[in-house]
Design a protein around this motif. Structure first.
Motif, PDB file in Angstrom:
ATOM      1  N   LYS A 231       0.846  -1.197   0.000  1.00 32.53           N
ATOM      2  CA  LYS A 231       0.000   0.000   0.000  1.00 32.53           C
ATOM      3  C   LYS A 231       0.883   1.249   0.000  1.00 32.53           C
ATOM      4  O   LYS A 231       1.895   1.313   0.693  1.00 32.53           O
ATOM      5  CB  LYS A 231      -0.902  -0.003   1.232  1.00 32.53           C
ATOM      6  CG  LYS A 231      -1.860   1.176   1.326  1.00 32.53           C
ATOM      7  CD  LYS A 231      -2.709   1.055   2.583  1.00 32.53           C
ATOM      8  CE  LYS A 231      -3.668   2.225   2.715  1.00 32.53           C
ATOM      9  NZ  LYS A 231      -2.964   3.503   2.951  1.00 32.53           N
ATOM     10  N   THR A 232       0.487   2.236  -0.793  1.00 31.29           N
ATOM     11  CA  THR A 232       1.241   3.490  -0.837  1.00 31.29           C
ATOM     12  C   THR A 232       1.104   4.246   0.486  1.00 31.29           C
ATOM     13  O   THR A 232       0.154   4.037   1.250  1.00 31.29           O
ATOM     14  CB  THR A 232       0.741   4.377  -1.978  1.00 31.29           C
ATOM     15  OG1 THR A 232      -0.679   4.559  -1.853  1.00 31.29           O
ATOM     16  CG2 THR A 232       1.066   3.758  -3.331  1.00 31.29           C
ATOM     17  N   ARG A 238      -1.366   1.131  -4.751  1.00 32.25           N
ATOM     18  CA  ARG A 238      -0.395   0.062  -4.536  1.00 32.25           C
ATOM     19  C   ARG A 238       0.877   0.393  -5.302  1.00 32.25           C
ATOM     20  O   ARG A 238       0.858   1.063  -6.328  1.00 32.25           O
ATOM     21  CB  ARG A 238      -0.951  -1.285  -5.008  1.00 32.25           C
ATOM     22  CG  ARG A 238      -2.124  -1.826  -4.180  1.00 32.25           C
ATOM     23  CD  ARG A 238      -1.660  -2.202  -2.784  1.00 32.25           C
ATOM     24  NE  ARG A 238      -2.698  -2.875  -2.015  1.00 32.25           N
ATOM     25  CZ  ARG A 238      -3.578  -2.253  -1.244  1.00 32.25           C
ATOM     26  NH1 ARG A 238      -3.556  -0.919  -1.180  1.00 32.25           N
ATOM     27  NH2 ARG A 238      -4.471  -2.920  -0.541  1.00 32.25           N
ATOM     28  N   TYR A 239       2.004  -0.089  -4.777  1.00 30.65           N
ATOM     29  CA  TYR A 239       3.278   0.105  -5.461  1.00 30.65           C
ATOM     30  C   TYR A 239       4.119  -1.155  -5.331  1.00 30.65           C
ATOM     31  O   TYR A 239       3.841  -2.035  -4.498  1.00 30.65           O
ATOM     32  CB  TYR A 239       4.031   1.323  -4.894  1.00 30.65           C
ATOM     33  CG  TYR A 239       4.649   1.107  -3.530  1.00 30.65           C
ATOM     34  CD1 TYR A 239       6.002   0.771  -3.396  1.00 30.65           C
ATOM     35  CD2 TYR A 239       3.907   1.259  -2.364  1.00 30.65           C
ATOM     36  CE1 TYR A 239       6.583   0.579  -2.147  1.00 30.65           C
ATOM     37  CE2 TYR A 239       4.473   1.074  -1.114  1.00 30.65           C
ATOM     38  CZ  TYR A 239       5.814   0.736  -1.011  1.00 30.65           C
ATOM     39  OH  TYR A 239       6.378   0.547   0.223  1.00 30.65           O
ATOM     40  N   ASP A 271       7.145   3.853  -4.710  1.00 32.35           N
ATOM     41  CA  ASP A 271       6.309   4.889  -4.109  1.00 32.35           C
ATOM     42  C   ASP A 271       7.190   6.040  -3.627  1.00 32.35           C
ATOM     43  O   ASP A 271       8.030   5.845  -2.736  1.00 32.35           O
ATOM     44  CB  ASP A 271       5.523   4.305  -2.936  1.00 32.35           C
ATOM     45  CG  ASP A 271       4.666   5.346  -2.241  1.00 32.35           C
ATOM     46  OD1 ASP A 271       4.320   6.356  -2.893  1.00 32.35           O
ATOM     47  OD2 ASP A 271       4.340   5.153  -1.052  1.00 32.35           O
ATOM     48  N   THR A 274       7.400   6.636   0.165  1.00 31.88           N
ATOM     49  CA  THR A 274       7.972   5.615   1.048  1.00 31.88           C
ATOM     50  C   THR A 274       9.473   5.523   0.787  1.00 31.88           C
ATOM     51  O   THR A 274       9.887   5.049  -0.268  1.00 31.88           O
ATOM     52  CB  THR A 274       7.313   4.248   0.803  1.00 31.88           C
ATOM     53  OG1 THR A 274       5.898   4.353   1.002  1.00 31.88           O
ATOM     54  CG2 THR A 274       7.882   3.200   1.749  1.00 31.88           C
TER      55      THR A 274
END
Length: 319
Positions: A231-232, A238-239, A271, A274
């Motif tokens: 999950k981003t 989503r990544y 992402d 992140t």
């Protein structure tokens, strides 16, 4: 985590709160140099039992299943997926059960003005061997307590506890399950989120892990890659995330049944919200008997986004 043990670290509260950071070129060069030193050292050891050819033909264990267990005298070497983050390529023998868990784990981080302290008690991973080459696993991430402190406002922004996420895995050995110079496995997994806020991001996530074990002499070198769909940091997108790891394990001279391990770990994805995480991990385990191993570990962050330190101890046993 190397083949003598190890459990891959999953995103904690500290990981979920971090945003943006890139390693410097000197730091990356230092990591590469350390890997080269580790691998070069692995070539100077004496022959290990793992790499030595068997004294006779390997027993045919293909007909053993969950309902026709492997006899005790034919069970393979016990190599749990802990300490550290790499996975063993070996599966649980057919018809047998393995349990691995932390006693306790403490993590601290300080990033972008937020100090995070997290404690986790118990995170049992239950494994059962289905065939001679495949097992299934269920891991519960235990009771967790986390406290987040904002240095700018001098206020605690979160102080709570809850149970972590649940992971479902299956390990499938491709070769080198019992012995040989090399071994490899594939480990698909899915994460089922808990209901605890902050401790869990509330998303179903998954991926595929591929550890490769090389066994020159009495060293074990673990090379592992992993691809995740996560999950981003913002929103519900989503990544793709990529994990890579190199680890080296070796018996400690003069201490019977004790192994020490060192590894480099990286996690980076697509992402932009992140940041990548890089850690230098140390661990050791002690074999109490053929079916029981206790361990300790220390993970040190190599960039600001990584937790500064994580220390833990645990036990693995099979029956």
């Amino acid at each position: 985590m190397v083949e003598t043990g190890g459990e891959l670290e999953r995103p904690s509260v500290a990981h979920m709160m971090i945003r943006g950071n890139r390693p410097s070129a000197p730091r990356a060069a230092g990591l590469a140099g350390l890997v080269i030193v580790m691998l070069a050292a692995a070539e100077q050891s004496s022959r290990a039992d793992d790499a030595a050819p068997p004294s006779g033909p390997a027993p045919d264990k293909s007909f053993y299943t969950l309902f026709n267990p492997t006899p005790a005298d034919e069970m393979r070497k016990f190599t749990p997926d802990r300490p550290a983050k790499g996975y063993s390529v070996r599966t649980v023998d057919a018809g047998h059960v393995e349990i691995e868990t932390d006693f306790a784990s403490y993590t601290t981080s300080n990033y972008q003005g937020t100090i995070t302290r997290s404690i986790q008690a118990l995170d049992p991973n239950f494994k059962i061997g289905l065939t001679d080459w495949m097992d299934v696993e269920v891991q519960f991430n235990g009771l967790q307590y986390s406290r987040l402190f904002d240095t700018a406002s001098a206020r605690t922004t979160f102080d709570g506890s809850g149970f972590g996420d649940v992971f479902l895995r299956s390990k499938m050995n491709l070769f080198g399950n019992d012995a040989g110079f090399a071994g490899m496995a594939l480990i698909p997994y899915v994460k089922l989120p808990s209901s605890a806020p902050v401790i869990s991001n509330g998303a179903v996530e998954g991926g595929l892990i591929a550890p490769l074990a090389l066994r020159p002499d009495d060293f074990i070198i673990t090379l592992m890659t992993e691809v995740d769909v996560l999950k981003t940091a913002a929103g519900n997108g989503r990544y793709t995330n990529f994990v890579n790891l190199v680890g080296v394990s070796h018996p400690v001279p003069g201490l019977d049944g004790v192994n020490a391990m060192v590894e480099l770990y990286s996690s980076a994805g697509t992402d932009p919200g992140t940041p990548p995480v890089y850690t230098f991990d140390l661990g050791a385990n002690f074999k109490l008997d053929r079916h029981t191993i206790i361990d300790i570990g220390l993970n040190l962050g190599l960039n600001r986004a990584a937790p500064k330190a994580q220390v833990y101890s645990g036990v693995s046993f099979r029956f």
